[in-house]
Scaffold this motif. Structure first.
Motif, short mmCIF file in Angstrom:
data_model
loop_
_atom_site.label_atom_id
_atom_site.label_comp_id
_atom_site.label_asym_id
_atom_site.label_seq_id
_atom_site.Cartn_x
_atom_site.Cartn_y
_atom_site.Cartn_z
N SER A 1 2.85 0.98 11.32
CA SER A 1 3.17 -0.38 10.87
C SER A 1 2.04 -0.90 9.99
O SER A 1 0.99 -0.25 9.85
CB SER A 1 3.33 -1.32 12.07
OG SER A 1 2.07 -1.48 12.71
N GLY A 2 2.24 -2.10 9.47
CA GLY A 2 1.18 -2.74 8.68
C GLY A 2 -0.06 -3.02 9.52
O GLY A 2 -1.19 -2.82 9.07
N THR A 3 0.16 -3.48 10.75
CA THR A 3 -0.96 -3.75 11.65
C THR A 3 -1.79 -2.49 11.88
O THR A 3 -3.02 -2.53 11.87
CB THR A 3 -0.45 -4.28 13.01
OG1 THR A 3 0.37 -5.43 12.76
CG2 THR A 3 -1.59 -4.65 13.94
N LEU B 1 -3.85 -1.73 8.79
CA LEU B 1 -5.00 -2.65 8.70
C LEU B 1 -6.05 -2.32 9.76
O LEU B 1 -7.26 -2.39 9.49
CB LEU B 1 -4.52 -4.10 8.86
CG LEU B 1 -3.77 -4.60 7.62
CD1 LEU B 1 -2.86 -5.77 7.95
CD2 LEU B 1 -4.77 -4.99 6.52
N TYR C 1 -3.44 -12.90 10.22
CA TYR C 1 -2.08 -12.75 10.75
C TYR C 1 -2.12 -12.50 12.27
O TYR C 1 -3.01 -11.80 12.77
CB TYR C 1 -1.44 -11.57 10.04
CG TYR C 1 0.03 -11.39 10.26
CD1 TYR C 1 0.95 -12.22 9.63
CD2 TYR C 1 0.52 -10.37 11.07
CE1 TYR C 1 2.31 -12.04 9.81
CE2 TYR C 1 1.87 -10.18 11.25
CZ TYR C 1 2.76 -11.02 10.62
OH TYR C 1 4.11 -10.83 10.80
N THR D 1 -0.86 -10.61 14.53
CA THR D 1 -1.04 -9.30 15.20
C THR D 1 -2.46 -8.77 15.06
O THR D 1 -2.84 -7.85 15.77
CB THR D 1 -0.07 -8.24 14.64
OG1 THR D 1 -0.32 -8.10 13.24
CG2 THR D 1 1.38 -8.63 14.86
N GLN E 1 -6.64 -12.12 3.37
CA GLN E 1 -5.19 -12.00 3.56
C GLN E 1 -4.49 -12.63 2.37
O GLN E 1 -4.64 -13.81 2.10
CB GLN E 1 -4.75 -12.69 4.86
CG GLN E 1 -3.26 -12.53 5.12
CD GLN E 1 -2.83 -13.19 6.43
OE1 GLN E 1 -3.40 -12.93 7.47
NE2 GLN E 1 -1.83 -14.04 6.35
N SER F 1 -1.08 -12.82 1.65
CA SER F 1 0.13 -13.58 1.94
C SER F 1 -0.17 -14.69 2.93
O SER F 1 -1.11 -14.59 3.72
CB SER F 1 1.18 -12.64 2.51
OG SER F 1 2.25 -13.37 3.02
N GLY G 1 1.49 -15.40 5.50
CA GLY G 1 1.86 -15.04 6.87
C GLY G 1 2.59 -16.21 7.52
O GLY G 1 3.33 -16.93 6.86
N ASP H 1 -5.54 -7.54 3.26
CA ASP H 1 -4.22 -7.42 3.89
C ASP H 1 -3.21 -7.70 2.77
O ASP H 1 -3.02 -8.84 2.37
CB ASP H 1 -4.10 -8.45 5.03
CG ASP H 1 -2.70 -8.45 5.65
OD1 ASP H 1 -1.79 -7.82 5.08
OD2 ASP H 1 -2.53 -9.10 6.70
N CYS I 1 0.04 -7.05 2.77
CA CYS I 1 1.43 -7.12 3.24
C CYS I 1 2.22 -8.19 2.48
O CYS I 1 1.76 -9.32 2.36
CB CYS I 1 1.48 -7.44 4.73
SG CYS I 1 1.09 -6.04 5.77
N TYR I 2 3.37 -7.82 2.01
CA TYR I 2 4.30 -8.68 1.25
C TYR I 2 3.85 -8.97 -0.17
O TYR I 2 4.56 -9.63 -0.92
CB TYR I 2 4.55 -10.03 1.94
CG TYR I 2 5.37 -9.95 3.19
CD1 TYR I 2 6.57 -9.25 3.21
CD2 TYR I 2 4.96 -10.58 4.35
CE1 TYR I 2 7.32 -9.18 4.36
CE2 TYR I 2 5.71 -10.51 5.52
CZ TYR I 2 6.89 -9.81 5.51
OH TYR I 2 7.64 -9.75 6.66
N SER J 1 2.45 -2.18 4.83
CA SER J 1 3.55 -1.51 5.53
C SER J 1 4.56 -0.96 4.53
O SER J 1 4.87 -1.60 3.52
CB SER J 1 4.23 -2.53 6.43
OG SER J 1 5.47 -2.05 6.88
N LYS K 1 7.95 -2.92 4.24
CA LYS K 1 7.92 -4.12 3.40
C LYS K 1 8.02 -3.64 1.94
O LYS K 1 8.64 -2.61 1.69
CB LYS K 1 6.67 -4.94 3.70
CG LYS K 1 6.69 -5.50 5.15
CD LYS K 1 5.47 -6.33 5.47
CE LYS K 1 5.57 -6.87 6.90
NZ LYS K 1 4.32 -7.56 7.30
C1 LIG Z 1 3.75 -8.09 8.36
C2 LIG Z 1 2.34 -8.47 8.21
C3 LIG Z 1 1.33 -7.82 8.91
C4 LIG Z 1 1.59 -6.79 9.98
O1 LIG Z 1 2.53 -5.89 9.66
P1 LIG Z 1 3.45 -5.16 10.76
O2 LIG Z 1 4.03 -4.09 9.92
O3 LIG Z 1 4.45 -6.13 11.24
O4 LIG Z 1 2.57 -4.65 11.82
C5 LIG Z 1 0.03 -8.18 8.66
N1 LIG Z 1 -0.26 -9.16 7.80
C6 LIG Z 1 0.68 -9.83 7.12
C7 LIG Z 1 0.30 -10.93 6.19
C8 LIG Z 1 2.01 -9.50 7.30
O5 LIG Z 1 2.96 -10.16 6.63
#
Ligand SMILES: *Cc1c(COP(=O)(O)O)cnc(C)c1O
Length: 428
Positions: A92-94, A97, A119, A121, A173, A175, A177, A208, A210-211, A231, A234
């Motif tokens: 996963s993204g977590t 990271l 974020y 997680t 980060q 995004s 989140g 990070d 993500c997105y 991820s 995404k």
């Molecule tokens: C989705 C997301 C994560 C974690 O990703 P997962 O794949 O859900 O573990 C971390 N940071 C941001 C900003 C995210 O949007």
């Protein structure tokens, strides 16, 4: 666009027409970026010589998986980095990271988040709330954070002042989140990196991402970031990658992360691709376009819900650096209705009614709508939000903008039917 508005209340149909018309300008600028990024991705494929044989599956250790190795190089090019690590074994993204952070940080180091609270997680990865088994804190890594300024921009002065000789990593980060703030765009990331490096050239800038992937014409490494992670279910998986995560950045940081993924002495040389290479390549090839569809859908949602009287972030006209569209719904009932309506307009599991639940890694109960082909894939249309004030839905993804538009209209209808629209909002 000729679409079926007859089934909706005439006032809502009028708002929809207005929202569509008002979306055009932002849509055009998204089209430009999609074109640019499509060519960028295509050129990376050509430069690396992606071949039909790269799609052959490997098994067992996955030694000598040429497709996997080429995929890493294609990602490195697309992300403006020296190296990349793209693996189905990154869950996963977590996880991606966590590999980045555990690769870089050692006992006695300090991690400085420069964009406020990370974020949800990642709180347990870092150990923000307490010890936490296996966290960075347990390892002896100190943590501090610098909040964003009131207008959502990075506090460059506070960042410069906070960086010390022990600050091994600065965490950015991109995004928003689950937060009501501006996302941190590529130019701002460049400014943060410059401030960090001026204070301590040895501090590694980890993003990070993500997105954020492929939303802008450039990625964080192009403005000096050392390491990015995200991820594959995404943006960069383009809706086709069935699982996985990636990192991109400096070669030695990639090696360090690969050792955390596998083991010392093994690093990036193993990992069977099990026939997933084709989906990873094809997904990345489609990703610029799919990201554009999701963004155009989000622009429409922003305008529609704004016209309905809900606070939205970002607005229809604001430039974007990530997929997330926040809509402030103001009550638990409206948030739940919103997510249930998005779910009921999904191609998969439309009959399922999502309820809030205590998801692993999150502080409050979360409601999640994801009627997706790939479980939990948020490059597909999905909506979620923690059950806490001010009951904001975070909507993202959509493989086609038509789906997002239709689901948005259905959701507006459901809120209207339940009497949950802000008073006096319809018909303007
Ligand atoms: C989705 C997301 C994560 C974690 O990703 P997962 O794949 O859900 O573990 C971390 N940071 C941001 C900003 C995210 O949007």
């Amino acid at each position: 666009m000729n679409f079926q508005l007859a089934s909706f209340d005439p006032q809502l149909a009028n708002l929809a027409r207005k929202a569509l018309a008002d979306s055009r300008l932002a849509w055009e600028s998204i089209d430009e970026t999609v074109f640019h990024n499509q060519i960028r991705v295509l050129e990376a494929f050509r430069a690396e010589g992606v071949a039909d044989t790269d799609f052959f599956p490997s098994t067992g250790y996955g030694y000598g998986d040429r497709g996997r190795e080429r995929l890493d190089r294609v990602y490195a090019r697309v992300f403006g980095a020296e190296a990349a690590l793209v693996r189905a074994q990154i869950v996963s993204g977590t996880h991606a990271l966590a590999l980045a952070l555990f690769g870089v940080l050692r006992p006695g180091d300090e991690l400085l988040s420069v964009t406020g609270r990370p974020y949800d997680t990642l709180e347990k990865v870092i150990g923000i709330a307490g010890e936490g088994a296996g966290s960075l804190r347990e390892l002896g890594v100190a943590y501090r954070q610098i909040d964003l300024l009131a207008d959502g921009s990075p506090d460059l002065r506070a960042i410069s002042a906070a960086i010390g000789p022990r600050t091994r990593a600065a965490f950015i980060q991109r995004s928003k989140g689950y937060q009501w703030r501006k996302s941190v765009d590529i130019n701002s990331i460049g400014r943060i990196v410059a401030a960090v490096k001026a204070a301590n050239p040895e501090t590694v800038c980890v993003v990070d991402n993500c997105y954020g992937e492929l939303v802008e014409p450039r990625e964080p490494c192009a403005v000096g970031a050392d390491l990015v992670a995200g991820s594959l279910i995404k943006n960069p998986g383009g809706g086709l990658a069935p699982t996985g995560g990636y990192l991109a950045g400096r070669t030695e940081l990639m090696e360090a992360a690969a050792i955390k993924l596998t083991a010392p002495g093994i690093g990036p040389e193993v990992g069977a691709s099990l026939g997933l290479n084709r989906s990873f390549f094809q997904g990345l090839f489609l990703a610029p376009h799919v990201v554009g569809q999701a963004l155009q859908g989000a622009v429409f949602l922003a305008r529609l819900f704004d016209l309905l009287g809900f606070p939205v972030n970002p607005s229809c006209a604001e430039s974007r650096t990530d997929l997330i569209q926040a809509v402030k719904l103001g009550s638990p009932k409206a948030l739940i209705t919103f997510c249930q309506a998005i779910q009921s307009h999904s191609p998969v599991d439309a009959h399922v009614r999502p309820e809030p639940w205590d998801m692993p890694g999150y502080q409050n109960p979360v409601i999640m709508a994801a009627g997706t082909f790939i479980q939990g894939a948020s490059i597909e249309l999905s909506a979620d939000g923690p059950l806490r004030e001010p009951y904001t839905a975070y909507v993202q993804g959509g493989l086609t903008r038509e789906h997002v538009i239709w689901a948005g209209l259905g959701t507006a209808s459901a809120l209207a039917a339940a009497g949950l629209l802000p008073t006096g909002s319809t018909g303007h």
